[in-house]
Enzyme design. Structure first.
Site, PDB file in Angstrom:
ATOM      1  CB  SER A   1      75.723 -34.591 -24.360  1.00  0.00           C
ATOM      2  OG  SER A   1      76.562 -33.406 -23.918  1.00  0.00           O
TER       3      SER A   1
ATOM      4  CB  SER B   1      79.101 -34.035 -22.312  1.00  0.00           C
ATOM      5  OG  SER B   1      78.117 -34.444 -21.371  1.00  0.00           O
TER       6      SER B   1
ATOM      7  CE  LYS C   1      77.230 -31.597 -26.664  1.00  0.00           C
ATOM      8  NZ  LYS C   1      77.841 -31.807 -25.371  1.00  0.00           N
TER       9      LYS C   1
END
EC number: 3.5.1.-
Length: 455
Positions: free
Chosen positions: A146, A170, A71
């Site tokens: 996310s 997330s 990420k």
């Protein structure tokens, strides 16, 4: 070449030379190029130059040649670090996050940085600057967030594993929406050094993989011991079902999860309904107060330590996501959380941990089980509603606040929208959780059998 079923067997195939590391890299790059519409990666430069190559001096390490993506709030030396926001475009990290160093030491190859919800402040990964992350298994629908790019990269077969971060869900939300596994370990299990934070209290590094078995294999390696969890060694167990987490469910979500429980009952798993009203009330006092209080100072300190020279307001002034901008502006102004309110929430967090210990003991359970997200995967046209954030994290945030290890696995039937079923264990019992859920997924059989890029 025979079908490669697990991450462990893929590692063995690489070690045995059955598949070349260079070939695996080329397949990943080809798949990424073919599926560029998914916007899984943030590439400031071409993919080939940012995709690492296996170091032959590392051959013999457990993950040698294995591509892993990260990420884009996780520092990778020599690669851009944007946290999904335009204001950090062009910034290149000069260091590896702790988790990146660990995986490099195991022989893994950095495949690149994954797209994400801007500044980790959302659950859709609709990113106005870097592009909306597409859902590989449900085109036109939300990939979740996310860590949406990480989930999509695994679900599409570009990489077999990705590392994300989880504050209130997330990792687990996008994993559920994309039909894969998402694992958040006990808070603090793995260092968050070198990660752009939301909340030092709640942030956690975690894994996105195809299966719970793969997550267990990686957990063992990162813990310093190679292990797998065969079904034959794992007996059925007693699982608590919190009433609040099974209420007000979308019909399709409820059917998929209830069907999964029915299959598990037939093999000896026991389920008990748990009244969690007092837990719900306590949990709600932490959900937003703690991360929204900590975010501004944590972000500033993190950027300073990474050599960022422009201040956080340079970033905030260029936020593109209207919901994220609204949250920031509100809490920098009249909505600022008072220190006393924050300290009270931290005290509630300690009480919540004690109450969870008591709940597990009182009901003699090893796990909690519940639908990962109570609503169905939304179409992209309807995902960017401010209220969707609270709906999406309703069930996942308890584990974050109580610092429990948590994992979601897919239980949605083939041809329908993905549905995730989550399980939590007590703090520190990560290996138990992974063992039990590896057995559960084998009973349920909802796992795609072959890594798409290895056949």
């Amino acid at each position: 070449m025979h079908e490669i079923i697990t991450l462990e067997s893929l590692c063995q195939a690489l070690a045995d030379g059955e598949i070349a590391a260079a070939e695996l890299r080329e397949r990943a790059l080809d798949t990424e190029a073919r599926l560029a519409r998914l916007n899984c990666f943030i590439r400031e430069g071409d993919a080939v130059s940012q995709f690492g190559e296996a170091d032959h001096a590392m051959k013999g390490t457990p993950l040698w040649g294995m591509p892993v993506s990260f990420k884009d709030n996780i520092c990778v030396r020599g690669l851009p670090l944007t946290a999904g926001t335009r204001g950090m475009s062009g910034f290149v990290s000069d260091q590896d996050a702790a988790i990146v160093s660990q995986l490099r030491a195991l022989g893994a190859v950095v495949a690149g940085k994954n797209n994400m919800h801007e500044l980790s402040f959302g659950v859709t990964s609709i990113n106005p600057h870097w592009g909306t992350v597409g859902n590989p298994v449900a085109p036109g629908y939300c990939a979740g967030g996310s860590s949406g790019g990480s989930a999509a990269a695994v679900a599409s077969g570009i990489v077999p594993l990705s590392v994300g971060t989880d504050t209130g869900g997330s990792i687990r939300i996008p994993a559920a929406f994309c039909g894969i596994t998402g694992f958040r370990p006990t808070t603090g299990r793995w260092s968050t050094a070198g990660i752009i934070p939301v909340s030092h209290t709640k942030d956690c590094v975690g894994l996105l993989t195809r299966t719970a078995g793969d997550a267990g294999f990686l957990y063992g390696l990162l813990s310093g011991k190679q292990q797998s969890f065969p079904l034959s060694r794992t007996a059925p167990c007693r699982i608590g079902l919190p009433v609040s987490m099974w209420s007000d469910l979308d019909g399709e979500v409820e059917r998929a999860c209830v069907n999964a429980l029915s299959l598990l009952r037939k093999t000896g798993f026991e389920f008990i309904e748990i009244d969690d009203a007092d837990i719900v009330e306590l949990n709600q006092t932490l959900t937003f107060t703690v991360p929204l209080y900590e975010f501004f100072a944590d972000l500033a300190q993190s950027l300073l330590s990474l050599g960022w020279k422009h201040g956080i307001h340079h970033i905030f002034a260029q936020v593109d996501d209207a919901n994220v901008k609204g949250i920031i502006n509100h809490h920098l102004g009249e909505g600022a959380i008072k220190p006393a309110h924050y300290l009270s929430s931290l005290q509630n967090g300690e009480l919540l941990k004690r109450k969870m210990d008591e709940l597990f003991a009182r009901h003699n359970i090893e796990l909690l089980g519940y639908p990962t997200v109570p609503c169905r995967v939304p179409h992209l046209d309807h995902a960017d509603r401010p209220e969707f954030f609270s709906q999406a994290i309703r069930n996942t945030d308890l584990a974050s606040n109580a610092m429990l290890p948590s994992i979601t696995i897919p239980v949605g039937p083939e041809g329908r929208l993905p549905v995730g079923l989550s399980f939590d264990a007590l703090r520190g019992r990560d290996a138990l959780l992974l063992s039990r859920v590896s057995a559960i997924e084998q009973v349920l059989g909802f796992v795609r059998k072959v890594l798409p890029h290895t056949t």
